[in-house]
Design an enzyme around this catalytic site. Structure first.
Site, PDB file in Angstrom:
ATOM      1  N   ASP A 219       0.878  -1.169   0.000  1.00  0.00           N
ATOM      2  CA  ASP A 219       0.000   0.000   0.000  1.00  0.00           C
ATOM      3  C   ASP A 219       0.920   1.225   0.000  1.00  0.00           C
ATOM      4  OD1 ASP A 219      -1.555   2.173   0.596  1.00  0.00           O
ATOM      5  OD2 ASP A 219      -2.498   1.297   2.380  1.00  0.00           O
ATOM      6  N   GLN A 222       0.519   6.485   0.963  1.00  0.00           N
ATOM      7  CA  GLN A 222       1.078   7.574   1.764  1.00  0.00           C
ATOM      8  C   GLN A 222       2.547   7.810   1.469  1.00  0.00           C
ATOM      9  OE1 GLN A 222      -0.581   9.661   3.665  1.00  0.00           O
ATOM     10  NE2 GLN A 222      -2.562   8.632   3.667  1.00  0.00           N
ATOM     11  N   LYS A 245      -4.318  11.828  -3.407  1.00  0.00           N
ATOM     12  CA  LYS A 245      -3.398  12.155  -2.312  1.00  0.00           C
ATOM     13  C   LYS A 245      -2.087  12.735  -2.841  1.00  0.00           C
ATOM     14  CE  LYS A 245      -5.131   8.460   0.716  1.00  0.00           C
ATOM     15  NZ  LYS A 245      -6.035   9.201   1.612  1.00  0.00           N
ATOM     16  N   CYS A 385      -9.316   5.552   9.748  1.00  0.00           N
ATOM     17  CA  CYS A 385      -9.428   4.253   9.078  1.00  0.00           C
ATOM     18  C   CYS A 385      -8.320   3.298   9.515  1.00  0.00           C
ATOM     19  CB  CYS A 385      -9.425   4.396   7.555  1.00  0.00           C
ATOM     20  SG  CYS A 385     -10.816   5.349   6.944  1.00  0.00           S
TER      21      CYS A 385
END
Lengths: 430, 154
Positions: A219, A222, A245, A385
């Site tokens: 993932d 970020q 993002k 989350c």
């Protein structure tokens, strides 16, 4: 665009020039209150260059892609496929065939989880999760990289295991050897925690996972917006990240996978654009990435995201990372001085990135966020989350400030001053 | 922005010294409600007395984690509803629900909702309405369950 460390420090960002590209940053929340936007981890703002790229496309080249023989369709298809190549290049991917567009990163992770759970036995056993297998994740995952694997385990009878969090807000790798074994089919982890800011040792963990034959899913939501990321160089097999993002549009996420992986995975969504041949009895499927892009895709969003990649590369991702490191240090140091405030994340001396979450003793984050909002300081409150992560540290939620290329040191100071005001505000009622 | 309409002294009084807090026996129903966007939680127990025709709320006990608004709301609610028949309580819950969804356009009637008028500032902050209403929704679920457990159909 590699992970190699540049010997010289990058030149600092010209933040005031950058802010001129982001019209929203000038808005007032009310007559007296300017916007202090510290929620870029939830969604970043978009520069004019991204908005203009979408408008230019829509006012010049818009058409359905990959069908029709007219010139406009060709122009649109060219724009769409160039965007795919541009976005791939941003994360070190040379072959655009390895980049499939999804509606967001959550969908990309779900596509992997569903495809890996497909019971078709003609696929390699290594890429088929079934009863008795194990799926390994971590306790710091965003729900988007947790729930799909939990559900895959439920559907298949596989077992979900996780690497726990340590007291220092990093992964506790003490028992890694017993968690990552020949039974592990998939190891899914985040590059950077959306709450803690912790950056995980992905390359090292991916190499350990490959020793036991596990597939590694990253993932990268970020990390890609905040540092130079070369996905193939990290040694992972597949990754997901989102457009909105990283200064790009909503409605577009990216699924990246190695050729041999994508070639073997079945489609999850089916319909138009993803087929090879169709008869009334059966269908054969297109090669990747089309196999994973059923229906009309998000075309102008891809063009916008490619423009966001151009924008970030023009700034230089090493300069972006250095800028955000400076902001993070200032925020962590300033917040830590305040009575009752505890930063929930690793020390600034360790590898850590631009999300600073914190707790104010005796005060719920909603109340903290409400008072900050009254001063124009827009932060995220709650569990972000990542509910299991908060439970791990005995917290109902945290307040999170997160940064981007346009964040100023003055805004960090507004956060710190704002927290001083929060403390004073609630002290009146004690 | 004026925070005083949201954080009234009454809210803080209830947040600091919540009335009827803690989980007690006896009870006919226990429910657990969460606010998934922020992680607030309440476990609420309801003890009914009276009879099938006129059930009386004998006790509401609860364990709540959440913001000042949600904790104050649970405290105010239990104090308002305990000792009254469920049919007396119905207009109280209905009035609060209407005021909370009016975005500040409708003033709460203190004759009906008592201290809960102190919660109405949240109606102007749409993302805080759910904080106020979580405990009320928990009560309503508990009421249905308790009636079911007692064989007192509504």
């Amino acid at each position: 665009m590699t992970l190699s460390q540049a010997p010289a420090a990058p030149a600092p960002l010209d933040v005031s020039a950058i802010r001129g590209d982001f019209p929203i940053l000038d808005r007032m929340l009310d007559a007296e209150t300017p916007l202090v936007y510290l929620d870029s981890g939830a969604t970043s703002q978009r520069p004019r260059q991204v908005l203009d790229a979408e408008i230019d496309f829509l006012t010049r080249d818009n058409a359905a892609v990959k069908r029709g023989a007219h010139r406009l369709a060709e122009a649109a298809t060219d724009a769409f496929e160039s965007a795919r190549a541009r976005i791939g290049a941003f994360v070190g991917v040379a072959r655009p065939e390895q980049i499939a567009f999804t509606k967001n990163a959550t969908e990309a992770l779900n596509v992997l989880a569903y495809a890996l759970g497909d019971p078709d036995s003609s696929r390699s056993d290594q890429l088929r999760v079934s009863e008795g297998d194990e799926i390994l994740i971590t306790e710091m995952e965003h729900h988007a990289n947790l729930v799909p694997w939990q559900e895959l385990a439920r559907r298949t009878g596989a077992t979900l295991r996780w690497i726990p969090l340590a007291e220092d807000y990093t992964l506790d790798l003490t028992d890694l050897d017993s968690l990552l074994t020949e039974r592990t089919k998939v190891f899914a982890l985040t590059h950077q925690s959306n709450v803690l800011g912790t950056v995980n040792p992905v390359a090292e963990l991916a190499s350990r996972a490959h020793e036991v034959g596990a597939l590694v899913v990253l993932d990268a939501c970020q990390s890609v917006p905040h540092m130079s990321v070369d996905l193939p160089a990290l040694g992972v097999d597949a990754a997901a990240f989102s457009g909105h993002k990283m200064l790009g549009p909503t409605g577009i996420g990216v699924l990246w996978g190695r050729d041999d992986l994508l070639a073997q995975l079945p489609p999850v969504m089916t319909g138009g654009s993803m087929i090879e041949t169709v008869t009334m009895e059966r269908t054969t499927f297109a090669e990747p990435p089309a196999r994973f892009e059923a229906g009309t895709p998000m075309i102008s969003q891809a063009v916008g995201l490619a423009a966001a990649c151009d924008y970030l590369d023009a700034l230089g991702m090493d300069a972006v990372a250095a800028h955000e490191r400076g902001l993070t240090r200032r925020a962590v140091e300033g917040l830590s001085q305040l009575p009752g405030v505890r930063v929930i994340g690793p020390e600034v001396t360790t590898e850590r990135a631009g999300a600073v979450s914190f707790d104010l003793a005796g005060r719920h984050p909603h109340d903290v966020g409400q008072v900050l909002d009254s001063r124009g300081v827009e932060v995220r409150v709650g569990h972000h989350c990542a509910w299991p992560l908060h439970r791990r540290y005995g917290l109902a939620g945290t307040t999170r400030a997160s940064f981007s290329v346009y964040t100023t040191t003055a805004e960090i100071d507004a956060l710190i001053d704002g927290m001083g005001a929060v403390i004073d505000f609630f002290a009146r009622f004690e | 922005m004026d925070l005083s309409s949201l954080y009234t002294d009454i809210v803080f009084e209830h947040d600091k010294r919540p009335l009827h807090a803690g989980l007690r026996e006896p009870f006919e129903a226990e429910v657990h409600h969460v606010n998934p966007t922020c992680g607030d939680e309440i476990t609420l127990r309801l003890h009914l007395g009276g009879d099938a025709d006129a059930p009386v709320v004998e006790d509401i006990s609860y364990d709540a984690t959440g913001c000042a608004m949600s904790r104050a709301s649970a405290s105010i609610m239990s104090d308002l509803l305990i000792g009254h028949t469920t049919s007396e309580n119905e207009p109280v819950a209905e009035h609060l629900d209407r005021v909370m969804h009016a975005r500040g356009e409708e003033q709460g009637d203190e004759e009906i909702i008592g201290d809960a008028v102190a919660l109405q500032g949240a109606a102007k902050f749409p993302n805080r309405v759910k904080c106020v209403l979580m405990s009320w929704k928990a009560y309503q679920s508990a009421l249905i369950e308790a009636r079911g457990a007692l064989g007192w159909s509504a």
